[in-house]
Motif scaffolding. Structure first.
Motif, PDB file in Angstrom:
ATOM      1  N   HIS A 186      -5.925 -81.231  62.134  1.00 29.06           N
ATOM      2  CA  HIS A 186      -6.118 -79.909  61.518  1.00 29.06           C
ATOM      3  C   HIS A 186      -4.853 -79.084  61.750  1.00 29.06           C
ATOM      4  CE1 HIS A 186     -10.120 -81.398  62.793  1.00 29.06           C
ATOM      5  NE2 HIS A 186     -10.489 -80.978  61.588  1.00 29.06           N
ATOM      6  N   PRO A 187      -3.769 -79.382  61.048  1.00 29.59           N
ATOM      7  CA  PRO A 187      -2.492 -78.683  61.294  1.00 29.59           C
ATOM      8  C   PRO A 187      -2.545 -77.189  61.042  1.00 29.59           C
ATOM      9  CG  PRO A 187      -2.390 -80.003  59.295  1.00 29.59           C
ATOM     10  CD  PRO A 187      -3.670 -80.378  59.962  1.00 29.59           C
ATOM     11  N   GLY A 188      -3.528 -76.726  60.300  1.00 29.61           N
ATOM     12  CA  GLY A 188      -3.630 -75.287  60.044  1.00 29.61           C
ATOM     13  C   GLY A 188      -3.923 -74.485  61.298  1.00 29.61           C
ATOM     14  N   ARG A 189      -4.424 -75.146  62.347  1.00 32.46           N
ATOM     15  CA  ARG A 189      -4.740 -74.430  63.594  1.00 32.46           C
ATOM     16  C   ARG A 189      -3.520 -74.272  64.489  1.00 32.46           C
ATOM     17  NH1 ARG A 189      -9.629 -77.763  64.814  1.00 32.46           N
ATOM     18  NH2 ARG A 189      -8.601 -78.242  66.793  1.00 32.46           N
ATOM     19  N   PHE A 190      -2.428 -74.941  64.161  1.00 31.49           N
ATOM     20  CA  PHE A 190      -1.248 -74.865  65.018  1.00 31.49           C
ATOM     21  C   PHE A 190      -0.630 -73.476  64.951  1.00 31.49           C
ATOM     22  CE2 PHE A 190       3.316 -75.464  65.877  1.00 31.49           C
ATOM     23  CZ  PHE A 190       3.215 -75.985  67.163  1.00 31.49           C
ATOM     24  N   ARG A 191      -0.323 -72.901  66.099  1.00 34.12           N
ATOM     25  CA  ARG A 191       0.190 -71.530  66.178  1.00 34.12           C
ATOM     26  C   ARG A 191       1.722 -71.557  66.152  1.00 34.12           C
ATOM     27  NH1 ARG A 191      -4.781 -71.424  68.096  1.00 34.12           N
ATOM     28  NH2 ARG A 191      -5.928 -69.456  68.122  1.00 34.12           N
ATOM     29  N   ILE A 192       2.269 -71.514  64.956  1.00 42.54           N
ATOM     30  CA  ILE A 192       3.714 -71.586  64.793  1.00 42.54           C
ATOM     31  C   ILE A 192       4.398 -70.346  65.356  1.00 42.54           C
ATOM     32  CG2 ILE A 192       3.603 -70.623  62.463  1.00 42.54           C
ATOM     33  CD1 ILE A 192       6.058 -73.303  63.773  1.00 42.54           C
ATOM     34  N   LYS A 193       3.737 -69.179  65.242  1.00 40.22           N
ATOM     35  CA  LYS A 193       4.342 -67.949  65.774  1.00 40.22           C
ATOM     36  C   LYS A 193       4.445 -67.998  67.295  1.00 40.22           C
ATOM     37  CE  LYS A 193       2.918 -64.880  61.991  1.00 40.22           C
ATOM     38  NZ  LYS A 193       2.159 -63.660  61.625  1.00 40.22           N
ATOM     39  N   ALA A 194       3.411 -68.560  67.926  1.00 39.26           N
ATOM     40  CA  ALA A 194       3.464 -68.684  69.389  1.00 39.26           C
ATOM     41  C   ALA A 194       4.588 -69.627  69.796  1.00 39.26           C
ATOM     42  CB  ALA A 194       2.123 -69.185  69.922  1.00 39.26           C
ATOM     43  N   LEU A 195       4.791 -70.716  69.027  1.00 44.21           N
ATOM     44  CA  LEU A 195       5.869 -71.657  69.329  1.00 44.21           C
ATOM     45  C   LEU A 195       7.232 -70.980  69.203  1.00 44.21           C
ATOM     46  CD1 LEU A 195       6.970 -74.481  69.886  1.00 44.21           C
ATOM     47  CD2 LEU A 195       6.774 -74.958  67.430  1.00 44.21           C
ATOM     48  N   VAL A 196       7.429 -70.239  68.118  1.00 40.54           N
ATOM     49  CA  VAL A 196       8.711 -69.559  67.913  1.00 40.54           C
ATOM     50  C   VAL A 196       8.959 -68.537  69.021  1.00 40.54           C
ATOM     51  CG1 VAL A 196      10.002 -68.033  66.370  1.00 40.54           C
ATOM     52  CG2 VAL A 196       8.677 -69.941  65.423  1.00 40.54           C
ATOM     53  N   ARG A 197       7.905 -67.816  69.414  1.00 40.57           N
ATOM     54  CA  ARG A 197       8.049 -66.828  70.480  1.00 40.57           C
ATOM     55  C   ARG A 197       8.446 -67.496  71.802  1.00 40.57           C
ATOM     56  NH1 ARG A 197       9.721 -62.187  72.469  1.00 40.57           N
ATOM     57  NH2 ARG A 197       8.378 -61.365  74.127  1.00 40.57           N
ATOM     58  N   GLN A 198       7.815 -68.607  72.133  1.00 42.10           N
ATOM     59  CA  GLN A 198       8.157 -69.302  73.375  1.00 42.10           C
ATOM     60  C   GLN A 198       9.555 -69.906  73.302  1.00 42.10           C
ATOM     61  OE1 GLN A 198       6.488 -69.134  76.162  1.00 42.10           O
ATOM     62  NE2 GLN A 198       4.921 -67.904  75.142  1.00 42.10           N
ATOM     63  N   MET A 199       9.970 -70.383  72.129  1.00 43.49           N
ATOM     64  CA  MET A 199      11.334 -70.898  71.983  1.00 43.49           C
ATOM     65  C   MET A 199      12.355 -69.791  72.229  1.00 43.49           C
ATOM     66  SD  MET A 199      10.802 -73.386  68.679  1.00 43.49           S
ATOM     67  CE  MET A 199      12.561 -73.686  68.472  1.00 43.49           C
ATOM     68  N   GLU A 200      12.017 -68.592  71.781  1.00 45.51           N
ATOM     69  CA  GLU A 200      12.914 -67.462  72.034  1.00 45.51           C
ATOM     70  C   GLU A 200      12.996 -67.151  73.528  1.00 45.51           C
ATOM     71  OE1 GLU A 200      13.257 -62.663  71.104  1.00 45.51           O
ATOM     72  OE2 GLU A 200      11.581 -63.829  70.310  1.00 45.51           O
ATOM     73  N   GLU A 205      -4.673 -75.492  73.097  1.00 45.08           N
ATOM     74  CA  GLU A 205      -3.973 -75.355  71.823  1.00 45.08           C
ATOM     75  C   GLU A 205      -3.209 -74.041  71.738  1.00 45.08           C
ATOM     76  OE1 GLU A 205      -6.636 -75.828  68.589  1.00 45.08           O
ATOM     77  OE2 GLU A 205      -7.337 -77.816  69.197  1.00 45.08           O
ATOM     78  N   ALA A 206      -3.795 -72.970  72.261  1.00 45.35           N
ATOM     79  CA  ALA A 206      -3.195 -71.644  72.094  1.00 45.35           C
ATOM     80  C   ALA A 206      -2.129 -71.329  73.133  1.00 45.35           C
ATOM     81  CB  ALA A 206      -4.288 -70.571  72.148  1.00 45.35           C
ATOM     82  N   LEU A 207      -2.279 -71.840  74.366  1.00 39.66           N
ATOM     83  CA  LEU A 207      -1.388 -71.438  75.450  1.00 39.66           C
ATOM     84  C   LEU A 207      -0.440 -72.530  75.903  1.00 39.66           C
ATOM     85  CD1 LEU A 207      -3.974 -69.543  77.711  1.00 39.66           C
ATOM     86  CD2 LEU A 207      -2.419 -68.558  76.024  1.00 39.66           C
ATOM     87  N   ILE A 208      -0.916 -73.739  76.008  1.00 40.23           N
ATOM     88  CA  ILE A 208      -0.153 -74.793  76.675  1.00 40.23           C
ATOM     89  C   ILE A 208       0.744 -75.556  75.715  1.00 40.23           C
ATOM     90  CG2 ILE A 208      -0.353 -76.935  77.986  1.00 40.23           C
ATOM     91  CD1 ILE A 208      -2.922 -75.738  79.198  1.00 40.23           C
ATOM     92  N   ILE A 209       0.179 -76.023  74.593  1.00 37.23           N
ATOM     93  CA  ILE A 209       0.978 -76.839  73.668  1.00 37.23           C
ATOM     94  C   ILE A 209       2.202 -76.078  73.146  1.00 37.23           C
ATOM     95  CG2 ILE A 209       0.942 -77.955  71.401  1.00 37.23           C
ATOM     96  CD1 ILE A 209      -1.788 -79.012  72.045  1.00 37.23           C
ATOM     97  N   PRO A 210       2.105 -74.825  72.732  1.00 39.44           N
ATOM     98  CA  PRO A 210       3.332 -74.114  72.298  1.00 39.44           C
ATOM     99  C   PRO A 210       4.384 -74.031  73.398  1.00 39.44           C
ATOM    100  CG  PRO A 210       1.395 -72.932  71.550  1.00 39.44           C
ATOM    101  CD  PRO A 210       0.907 -74.000  72.482  1.00 39.44           C
ATOM    102  N   ARG A 211       3.966 -73.837  74.636  1.00 39.56           N
ATOM    103  CA  ARG A 211       4.932 -73.742  75.736  1.00 39.56           C
ATOM    104  C   ARG A 211       5.576 -75.093  76.019  1.00 39.56           C
ATOM    105  NH1 ARG A 211       1.449 -69.531  76.584  1.00 39.56           N
ATOM    106  NH2 ARG A 211       2.305 -67.701  77.673  1.00 39.56           N
ATOM    107  N   VAL A 212       4.794 -76.162  75.997  1.00 36.41           N
ATOM    108  CA  VAL A 212       5.352 -77.487  76.258  1.00 36.41           C
ATOM    109  C   VAL A 212       6.328 -77.878  75.157  1.00 36.41           C
ATOM    110  CG1 VAL A 212       4.794 -79.938  76.476  1.00 36.41           C
ATOM    111  CG2 VAL A 212       3.352 -78.232  77.599  1.00 36.41           C
TER     112      VAL A 212
END
Length: 370
Positions: free
Chosen positions: A143-157, A249-256
């Motif tokens: 279900h790729p629609g659940r992936f939080r791309i904004k959270a990923l970009v924020r953590q990359m920053e 999904e919301a906290l850990i995967i974007p950070r990893v």
């Protein structure tokens, strides 16, 4: 009007005194006579409580202390007063209280056993944590629609862009140290030109990635543990589960993912900064032109050294993020636990990075990339 707490002194023929307390011997009234009672001198034979109308624990303590100080007897106490005095008497026992101390050998073995059991449980819990991440990753792939791309970009920053300054400065200075100390030793053999080889290979293979990983562990790994740990304390993680949002999904995967990807770029960036630092000090102290240093780097550093750094960097980034997120999810109880888990996350991440770096060094030497 209710009577206040009072006392009187009487003396018998032998010169022994009797202190007669009267009125209401309560915590609200004994303060008025406590200082005067402490000033009573001379032998006191009895403490008379027959005129006491009411008494509480504080009054019983006052009467017992008075009798104990003068080695006197308490007389005229009512049943209630006797029960209260009997209850407060043991409270003044000054016998040292200490737990029985086991023999040194047994205490050492107990500590080692506790550590081994705790380490085993920690490994099992960490494997469960990694399993939860893999399950959540599989769910996101379906279900790729659940992936939080904004959270990923924020953590990359936060992990990458915000760290460019400090990592660049650190790597630049490390490059200066490597080149300067290497040149001092190589000058003894008239081989100063090999300072370029030393700086380039160390920067790409080892120190560029390793120092960056240690910096990211102290900077971002600790932040992951503190952020998630605080959310655990404030029950935000439980609230996310309640409304159907997976914390993994919301906290850990974007950070990893952010730490894994940005370590790749930061490691390469750190290696370049180290080479620039080495070129700068070589220009100033060895007389090697800056551009000659950079051109020579391309000739003496094999391509596989670059690939070694590219292989190690994402692994180090994942380890740092996993350690920080795992320790953050273990926080419970109080705010002190946040600081403790943050410290553990940084120590574990740095230790794991150094151990893996040693493993990679042996592995790449065995496959011919030494």
């Amino acid at each position: 009007m209710r009577r206040r707490c009072e006392f009187s002194l009487s003396t018998d023929d032998a010169g022994a005194q009797t202190i007669a307390l009267s009125g209401r011997l309560l915590v609200s009234s004994i303060a008025a006579i406590d200082r005067e009672l402490r000033a009573v001198a001379g032998p006191v034979a009895q403490v008379d409580l027959s005129q006491v109308e009411a008494i509480d624990t504080a009054g019983a303590w006052l009467a017992w202390r008075l009798a104990d100080e003068h080695h006197a007897r308490i007389v005229g106490a009512s049943d209630q007063a006797q029960r209260l005095i009997a209850a407060v008497c043991p409270a003044d026992d000054d016998t040292p209280v200490a737990a029985p101390r086991l023999p040194t050998a047994q205490r050492v073995l107990d500590s080692i056993g506790d550590y081994v059991v705790g380490a085993g449980r920690g490994v099992i819990a960490f494997l469960g944590f990694v399993g939860a991440i893999l399950i959540a990753s599989g769910s996101l792939l379906r279900h790729p629609g659940r992936f939080r791309i904004k959270a990923l970009v924020r953590q990359m920053e936060l992990v990458g862009v915000s760290a460019l300054g400090i990592i660049g400065l650190m790597s630049f200075l490390v490059g200066i140290v490597i080149a300067q100390q290497g040149a001092v030793q190589l000058q003894q053999f008239g081989a100063e030109i090999y300072t370029i080889n030393l700086t380039g290979r160390l920067a790409f293979r080892e120190l560029g990635v390793l120092m960056t990983a240690i910096m990211v562990a102290g900077r971002s790994g600790s932040a992951f543990a503190a952020q998630i740990g605080t959310m655990r304390l404030t029950e935000e993680v439980d609230a996310m589960r309640t409304i159907g949002v997976s914390p993994v999904e919301a906290l850990i995967i974007p950070r990893v993912l952010a730490s894994t990807f940005m370590m790749l770029l930061l490691g390469f960036y750190a290696a370049l900064c180290a080479i620039v630092g080495g070129a700068t000090i070589s220009t100033l102290t060895l007389g090697i032109p800056f551009m000659t240093f950079l051109v020579r780097i391309q000739e003496v550093v094999p391509l596989h050294d670059l690939w070694v750094g590219f292989i190690k960097a994402p692994v180090f980034g994942a380890i740092v993020a996993l350690a920080g997120c795992y320790q953050g999810m273990q926080v419970e109880g109080n705010s002190e636990e946040v600081g403790l888990r943050t410290t553990i996350a940084v120590v574990q991440a740095i230790f794991a990075v150094i151990v893996l770096d040693a493993f990679f060094a042996v592995f790449f030497s065995e496959v011919g990339w030494g």
